[in-house]
Design an enzyme around this catalytic site. Structure first.
Site, PDB file in Angstrom:
ATOM      1  N   GLU A  74       0.819  -1.197   0.000  1.00 37.76           N
ATOM      2  CA  GLU A  74       0.000   0.000   0.000  1.00 37.76           C
ATOM      3  C   GLU A  74       0.854   1.248   0.000  1.00 37.76           C
ATOM      4  OE1 GLU A  74      -0.170  -2.474   2.146  1.00 37.76           O
ATOM      5  OE2 GLU A  74      -2.201  -3.281   2.224  1.00 37.76           O
TER       6      GLU A  74
ATOM      7  N   ASP B 299       1.529   4.125  -3.938  1.00 40.33           N
ATOM      8  CA  ASP B 299       1.201   5.538  -4.148  1.00 40.33           C
ATOM      9  C   ASP B 299       2.422   6.335  -4.543  1.00 40.33           C
ATOM     10  OD1 ASP B 299      -0.994   4.583  -2.837  1.00 40.33           O
ATOM     11  OD2 ASP B 299      -0.943   6.037  -1.207  1.00 40.33           O
TER      12      ASP B 299
ATOM     13  N   SER C 108      -6.564   2.590  -5.614  1.00 35.41           N
ATOM     14  CA  SER C 108      -5.484   3.309  -4.936  1.00 35.41           C
ATOM     15  C   SER C 108      -4.293   3.493  -5.860  1.00 35.41           C
ATOM     16  CB  SER C 108      -5.074   2.600  -3.661  1.00 35.41           C
ATOM     17  OG  SER C 108      -4.881   1.261  -3.925  1.00 35.41           O
TER      18      SER C 108
END
Ligand SMILES: *[C@@H]1O[C@H](CO)[C@@H](O)[C@H](O)[C@H]1NC(C)=O
Ligand SMILES: *[C@@H]1O[C@H](CO)[C@@H](O)[C@H](O)[C@H]1NC(C)=O
Ligand SMILES: *[C@@H]1O[C@H](CO)[C@@H](O)[C@H](O)[C@H]1NC(C)=O
Ligand SMILES: *[C@@H]1O[C@H](CO)[C@@H](O)[C@H](O)[C@H]1NC(C)=O
Ligand SMILES: *[C@@H]1O[C@H](CO)[C@@H](O)[C@H](O)[C@H]1NC(C)=O
Length: 561
Positions: free
Chosen positions: A268, A272, A473
């Site tokens: 995660e 990004d 995401s």
């Protein structure tokens, strides 16, 4: 023997609690999810940190200003406010500040920090004091994967004197946010059957040339992550050496705000940062991360508080986090929405992933289901990013709906004017094929606004490339990086940053974007809708918004004043 005294006392207690205190967040879900294990009651002397959201002034005016500075047809377009301007506009009245401080002081609470806008107070106190201050609250410690956390198992109330001066108190209920990242197993992808998305693939598909990189001195972008996992500088460097050879880029984060722990890197956290720096190449990048210190903190709230206390913030922030609207109190969502407006009037663009469960599904009763919108994706004052995949998974081809792409209609926020005609157009065009009206709220804010690929990314974690990472995401930082590039060109021309994009985006009616018209996303697995939510269509739709960026064309239309 039956004791009349006891009865009198409890009637009095009941009476006094009704008269003298009230619940600020009457519809907040206070259940602790099963993946958290109860450890113990906290010790009365353990320290907690609570955040008091003080009632602001001029919220309607703030909303109006946001509309004007974000509407390209308004004379006020781009006339963004400084943090000081925002502060003079919204800061709580003298009375509110006095009453709340007095209330805290009478409980011996003096260890409080405030923010530039004076509308949050963060105070440290013992659990014992917190439970007296907020009748009903009962603090317990919970643990999940080695992370401990303090939350109240029961709803809190506040004294009637302060009720009207507060929006909510943070640090009692909401758990760390869920992330919207899917691994291959979760998505049931078949290994090997895909091209895999890399910076090269994105830059090809979205028509970014080698010269489409940042050059402005003062431009910057940020990702916010609220997890027990961290990005590793070495992973970012490795990622860029593997995938960054075709474009000028940076391989380091310029600033980390918060506490970067030393634990294992997470998919995660890596996703990004690696991808915002691939589309938003050569642009100074910040990471907002866990605020740390106290177990009672709500990381997302802490991030919003930080934005209210910092000038000179990056222009673009992407956040891949969401909760079900129905798990959050209306008071909390309304206030956070106001915080988004405060960022918007300052010229800051906030991009949120739309979620990875399609329209979602909420079981209301035995046979009754409806879709389940997620927040902050459903806020009218953020730009929400949905997901797509390649039509031909072996080729850089046109994009279709990724069936996980979050989308739908809010039950909390009403439809903002900027999108009314786009949504009406969709509802008319697909009228015969819509899910039953009982599944969604046709008068709510509809999302997403825009989209990008969300399927089968390569990410470097713990020094190794990992394939098949999926989720919106990924889409949010990809779009965020491209908006940063557009800001870069605007800043070079002496124009203001894009700020809150939606009013302008909807006026483009799809110009500068590749319309996504094929495919449906997930919905309830029941007889009525049979696993289906909404379907993409010509022009805007609640699955992929207006579509995905065609960078040179989007730059062209967004570079005009
Ligand atoms: C906000 O910033 C000021 C000045 O930098 C600082 O004194 C204050 O503690 C900060 N507030 C919070 C809540 O961190
Ligand atoms: C951008 O990409 C699309 C599809 O990949 C292509 O058809 C188009 O000609 C490209 N160039 C521009 C300037 O739009
Ligand atoms: C990268 O950005 C810096 C400013 O931050 C600029 O001086 C440099 O020219 C940029 N590189 C390219 C290839 O544009
Ligand atoms: C860069 O930004 C800072 C703060 O936002 C501002 O004070 C400064 O003038 C800017 N510099 C340029 C070259 O625009
Ligand atoms: C539908 O949304 C509106 C605001 O957009 C709200 O007032 C209303 O309560 C919602 N209805 C349901 C059933 O949630």
């Amino acid at each position: 023997m039956f004791s009349p005294n006891r009865l009198t006392v409890s009637i009095l207690l009941l009476f006094s609690s009704l008269v003298w205190s009230g619940y600020l967040e009457y519809n907040q879900d206070v259940l602790i999810p099963e993946d958290w294990t109860h450890v113990s009651r906290v010790n009365p002397t353990d320290e907690l940190e609570l955040t008091f959201a003080l009632k602001q002034q001029n919220v309607n005016l703030l909303e109006e200003i946001l509309r004007l500075v974000s509407d390209p047809d308004s004379a006020e377009y781009g006339k963004h406010l400084s943090l000081e301007d925002v502060s003079s506009l919204v800061q709580p009245s003298e009375l509110t500040q006095k009453v709340v401080r007095h209330w805290l002081q009478t409980h011996g609470i003096t260890n409080c920090l405030t923010v530039s806008t004076q509308d949050f107070l963060q105070c440290t106190m013992t659990a014992e004091v917190a439970e007296t201050l907020l009748p009903g609250s009962k603090f317990h410690r919970y643990v999940r994967h080695g992370q401990t956390l303090v939350r109240s198992s029961a709803p809190y109330s506040v004294h009637d004197d302060v009720h009207q001066h507060l929006d909510f108190v943070g640090g009692l209920h909401r758990l760390p946010p869920r992330r919207q990242v899917l691994s291959m197993e979760q998505k049931h992808s078949k290994p090997g059957l895909h091209l895999g998305v890399t910076p090269y693939v994105l830059r090809e598909r979205y028509n970014l040339t080698a010269s489409d990189v940042g050059t402005a001195q003062n431009n910057s972008q940020a990702v916010a992550q609220f997890l027990e996992q961290y990005y590793h500088p070495a992973d970012l460097a490795e990622f860029m050496s593997l995938y960054g050879s075709s474009f000028q880029h940076r391989s380091q984060v310029d600033r980390v705000v918060g506490t970067q722990g030393g634990g294992k890197a997470g998919i995660e956290a890596s996703l990004d940062i690696e991808y915002i720096m691939s589309t938003g190449a050569n642009i100074s990048t910040w990471v907002f991360t866990n605020p740390g210190r106290h177990e009672s903190q709500e990381p997302f709230l802490q991030w919003m508080v930080l934005l209210s206390n910092m000038s000179g913030l990056p222009w673009v922030h992407t956040i891949s986090y969401g909760d079900d609207e129905d798990s959050l109190s209306t008071a909390y969502m309304m206030r956070i929405n106001t915080e988004f407006m405060k960022a918007g009037v300052r010229g800051i663009s906030l991009l949120f992933a739309s979620g990875d469960s399609g329209a979602g599904c909420r079981h209301l009763s035995d046979k009754l289901n409806c879709f389940r919108p997620s927040f902050p994706a459903s806020s009218p004052y953020v730009t929400t990013v949905g997901g797509t995949s390649f039509k031909n998974p072996f080729k850089i081809s046109y994009e279709v709906t990724d069936y996980i792409s979050g989308g739908g209609f809010s039950n909390v926020f009403k439809m903002p004017d900027y999108q009314a005609s786009a949504v009406e157009g969709y509802l008319k065009a697909v009228a015969g094929a819509l899910p039953p009206q009982s599944y969604f709220n046709v008068s709510g804010r509809a999302y997403p606004d825009i989209a990008a690929l969300s399927d089968n990314y390569w990410v470097v974690i713990n020094r190794a490339p990992v394939p098949w990472v999926s989720g919106t995401s990924a889409s949010a930082p990809v779009v965020g990086g491209m908006l940063s590039l557009i800001n870069d060109q605007r800043l070079l021309k002496g124009l203001p940053a894009l700020g809150f994009l939606n009013p302008r985006l909807y006026k483009l009616k799809g110009q500068g974007l590749f319309d996504v018209t094929e495919g449906c996303h997930l919905g309830c697995l029941d007889e009525q809708v049979q696993g289906r939510g909404f379907c993409a269509a010509l022009s805007w739709d609640p699955v992929t918004g207006w579509g995905t960026p065609n960078y040179p064309a989007l730059l062209d239309v967004l570079l005009a004043e």
